[in-house]
Design an enzyme around this catalytic site. Structure first.
Site, PDB file in Angstrom:
ATOM      1  N   LYS A  81      58.425  26.159   9.658  1.00  0.00           N
ATOM      2  CA  LYS A  81      58.828  26.929  10.770  1.00  0.00           C
ATOM      3  C   LYS A  81      58.190  26.368  11.968  1.00  0.00           C
ATOM      4  O   LYS A  81      58.546  26.662  13.208  1.00  0.00           O
ATOM      5  CB  LYS A  81      58.364  28.486  10.579  1.00  0.00           C
ATOM      6  CG  LYS A  81      56.814  28.592  10.782  1.00  0.00           C
ATOM      7  CD  LYS A  81      56.378  29.853  10.557  1.00  0.00           C
ATOM      8  CE  LYS A  81      55.060  30.619  10.332  1.00  0.00           C
ATOM      9  NZ  LYS A  81      54.259  30.242  11.256  1.00  0.00           N
ATOM     10  N   ASP A  82      57.229  25.309  12.115  1.00  0.00           N
ATOM     11  CA  ASP A  82      56.917  24.627  13.341  1.00  0.00           C
ATOM     12  C   ASP A  82      57.675  23.369  13.559  1.00  0.00           C
ATOM     13  O   ASP A  82      57.516  22.834  14.559  1.00  0.00           O
ATOM     14  CB  ASP A  82      55.424  24.143  12.985  1.00  0.00           C
ATOM     15  CG  ASP A  82      54.492  25.004  12.859  1.00  0.00           C
ATOM     16  OD1 ASP A  82      54.755  26.062  13.358  1.00  0.00           O
ATOM     17  OD2 ASP A  82      53.209  24.818  12.053  1.00  0.00           O
ATOM     18  N   ARG A 129      58.529  37.049  18.305  1.00  0.00           N
ATOM     19  CA  ARG A 129      59.564  37.780  17.342  1.00  0.00           C
ATOM     20  C   ARG A 129      59.048  38.906  16.605  1.00  0.00           C
ATOM     21  O   ARG A 129      59.626  39.790  16.294  1.00  0.00           O
ATOM     22  CB  ARG A 129      59.867  36.781  16.375  1.00  0.00           C
ATOM     23  CG  ARG A 129      60.280  37.233  15.016  1.00  0.00           C
ATOM     24  CD  ARG A 129      60.292  35.856  13.933  1.00  0.00           C
ATOM     25  NE  ARG A 129      59.024  35.527  13.620  1.00  0.00           N
ATOM     26  CZ  ARG A 129      58.037  36.221  12.592  1.00  0.00           C
ATOM     27  NH1 ARG A 129      58.608  37.278  12.061  1.00  0.00           N
ATOM     28  NH2 ARG A 129      56.993  35.878  12.076  1.00  0.00           N
ATOM     29  N   ARG A 130      57.595  38.839  16.311  1.00  0.00           N
ATOM     30  CA  ARG A 130      56.774  39.998  15.648  1.00  0.00           C
ATOM     31  C   ARG A 130      56.851  41.161  16.545  1.00  0.00           C
ATOM     32  O   ARG A 130      57.221  42.422  16.148  1.00  0.00           O
ATOM     33  CB  ARG A 130      55.499  39.460  15.092  1.00  0.00           C
ATOM     34  CG  ARG A 130      55.637  38.735  13.944  1.00  0.00           C
ATOM     35  CD  ARG A 130      54.228  38.419  13.608  1.00  0.00           C
ATOM     36  NE  ARG A 130      54.281  37.267  12.130  1.00  0.00           N
ATOM     37  CZ  ARG A 130      53.644  36.357  12.087  1.00  0.00           C
ATOM     38  NH1 ARG A 130      52.443  35.876  12.774  1.00  0.00           N
ATOM     39  NH2 ARG A 130      53.585  35.534  11.122  1.00  0.00           N
ATOM     40  N   ARG A 151      45.519  34.507  19.909  1.00  0.00           N
ATOM     41  CA  ARG A 151      45.859  33.069  19.139  1.00  0.00           C
ATOM     42  C   ARG A 151      44.700  32.855  18.257  1.00  0.00           C
ATOM     43  O   ARG A 151      43.804  33.496  18.215  1.00  0.00           O
ATOM     44  CB  ARG A 151      45.886  31.984  20.496  1.00  0.00           C
ATOM     45  CG  ARG A 151      47.382  31.815  20.931  1.00  0.00           C
ATOM     46  CD  ARG A 151      47.569  30.374  21.281  1.00  0.00           C
ATOM     47  NE  ARG A 151      47.375  29.388  20.174  1.00  0.00           N
ATOM     48  CZ  ARG A 151      47.424  27.983  20.467  1.00  0.00           C
ATOM     49  NH1 ARG A 151      47.466  27.482  21.520  1.00  0.00           N
ATOM     50  NH2 ARG A 151      47.067  27.188  19.362  1.00  0.00           N
ATOM     51  N   ARG A 157      41.666  35.521  13.682  1.00  0.00           N
ATOM     52  CA  ARG A 157      42.750  36.619  13.744  1.00  0.00           C
ATOM     53  C   ARG A 157      42.280  37.814  13.137  1.00  0.00           C
ATOM     54  O   ARG A 157      42.379  39.007  13.562  1.00  0.00           O
ATOM     55  CB  ARG A 157      44.234  36.472  13.475  1.00  0.00           C
ATOM     56  CG  ARG A 157      44.739  35.145  14.249  1.00  0.00           C
ATOM     57  CD  ARG A 157      46.206  34.811  13.963  1.00  0.00           C
ATOM     58  NE  ARG A 157      46.587  33.665  14.797  1.00  0.00           N
ATOM     59  CZ  ARG A 157      47.857  33.569  15.404  1.00  0.00           C
ATOM     60  NH1 ARG A 157      48.476  34.589  14.941  1.00  0.00           N
ATOM     61  NH2 ARG A 157      48.031  32.625  16.110  1.00  0.00           N
ATOM     62  N   CYS A 244      60.557  27.540  18.492  1.00  0.00           N
ATOM     63  CA  CYS A 244      59.955  28.319  17.626  1.00  0.00           C
ATOM     64  C   CYS A 244      59.166  29.396  18.229  1.00  0.00           C
ATOM     65  O   CYS A 244      58.583  30.354  17.678  1.00  0.00           O
ATOM     66  CB  CYS A 244      59.013  27.606  16.718  1.00  0.00           C
ATOM     67  SG  CYS A 244      57.425  26.902  17.368  1.00  0.00           S
TER      68      CYS A 244
END
Length: 319
Positions: A81-82, A129-130, A151, A157, A244
């Site tokens: 996805k990166d 997106r989330r 981040r 996190r 992305c």
């Protein structure tokens, strides 16, 4: 004489090292050659800015690709996805191994699920997106949540929740699986609630296109269904002209009749980060047998989404 070790370029994060280590073991078994990890610091690892501000796409990839092209490493492992959607001619995407769980997950205080979060719960995520999908779901179900941009690596996190700064954080199941922390998940978010990032849960193994023997050896790790699925998802992303860091979710999955895989369904979503507007569509067709067929599936769905107003939700276009 023994052949020299193959050099595998990897980011330094705990997650990158874990997933690269797993690939290294497999490649070593396949080729009979030792594989050593070469740690490379990327711009995305050193910058403290939010991903959307530093350009999103490619910030974790460019340094690894430079090392490949410069001959410092023989091959590299990326989180798919990166990767920017355009593949450089001089690099081969040699393998897309079998995909991990593509879902997003919640790690919340007191073992809470998403539905059990209290009114006004603060949920941390660095992903537009989330945010878009969580806020849209909350709006549609009468829940009050606040999405907070964060981040940091997995430890950082999850630390926000343990320290009581946030009620929950959203992470990718695949990453937690790879670092052995999946048991901390308090809720697996259904893809009907939150579609993952295009390519989420999949790895990309790249090497120099000129290295035919290594490309052929690495191709043994390729899973054709995973490759077809992520190709369709990334084609959708590219056709929406999105990087992305854009609020785009996509998932291609296989629809089976018993043991026979019949069709591939591609679902896509793009939304305003506050959840006020969401364009969500899906299409189903024969399982793509070629790269071009998988690309076409993504482009067709993107065209339908653009016709339904997706373009206005993409946020700032990078020039």
């Amino acid at each position: 004489m023994t052949e020299r070790a193959l050099r595998l370029g990897t980011r330094r994060s705990k997650l990158a090292m874990a997933q690269s280590g797993q690939v290294a073991d497999t490649v070593s078994q396949l080729t009979g050659r030792p594989v050593e990890l070469v740690e490379i610091t990327t711009y995305g690892d050193t910058s403290r800015e939010h991903l959307a501000q530093i350009g999103g796409t490619g910030v974790f990839v460019t340094a690894l690709r430079d090392a490949l092209l410069g001959g410092e490493v023989d091959f590299a492992v990326h989180s798919l996805k990166d990767l920017p959607t355009a593949q450089p001619d001089d690099l081969a995407l040699a393998a897309v191994p079998l995909r991990e769980d593509p879902r997003d997950v919640l790690i919340a205080r007191d073992g809470l699920t998403f539905e059990e979060l209290p009114s006004g719960a603060r949920i941390g995520t660095g992903s537009p997106r989330r945010m878009a999908q969580l806020n849209a779901y909350a709006r549609n179900h009468g829940l009050a949540i606040e999405t907070v941009p964060i981040r940091g690596n997995i430890d950082t996190r999850i630390g926000f929740v343990h320290k009581g700064e946030l009620d929950a954080v959203v992470l990718a199941a695949a990453g937690l699986n790879r670092v052995g922390r999946i048991d901390e998940v308090t809720d697996f978010l259904s893809v009907d609630t939150v579609l993952p990032a295009p390519g989420q849960g999949a790895l990309a193994i790249e090497c120099a296109a000129s290295n035919a023997s290594l490309t052929a050896a690495l191709a043994e790790l390729d899973d054709p269904y995973t490759r077809a699925a992520v190709t369709a998802e990334r084609s959708l992303l590219a056709a929406l002209e999105a990087g992305c860091s854009a609020p785009v979710g996509a998932l291609a999955d296989l629809l089976a009749d018993g043991q026979i895989v019949k069709e591939m369904r591609l679902r896509g979503v793009v939304g305003a980060t506050d959840g006020s507007t969401l364009v969500q569509l899906s299409t189903t067709g024969p399982v793509p047998e070629t790269h071009d067929q998988a690309m076409a599936l993504g482009r067709e769905l993107a065209a339908e989404m653009l016709a339904k107003g997706a373009a206005g939700l993409m946020g700032e276009r990078a020039l």
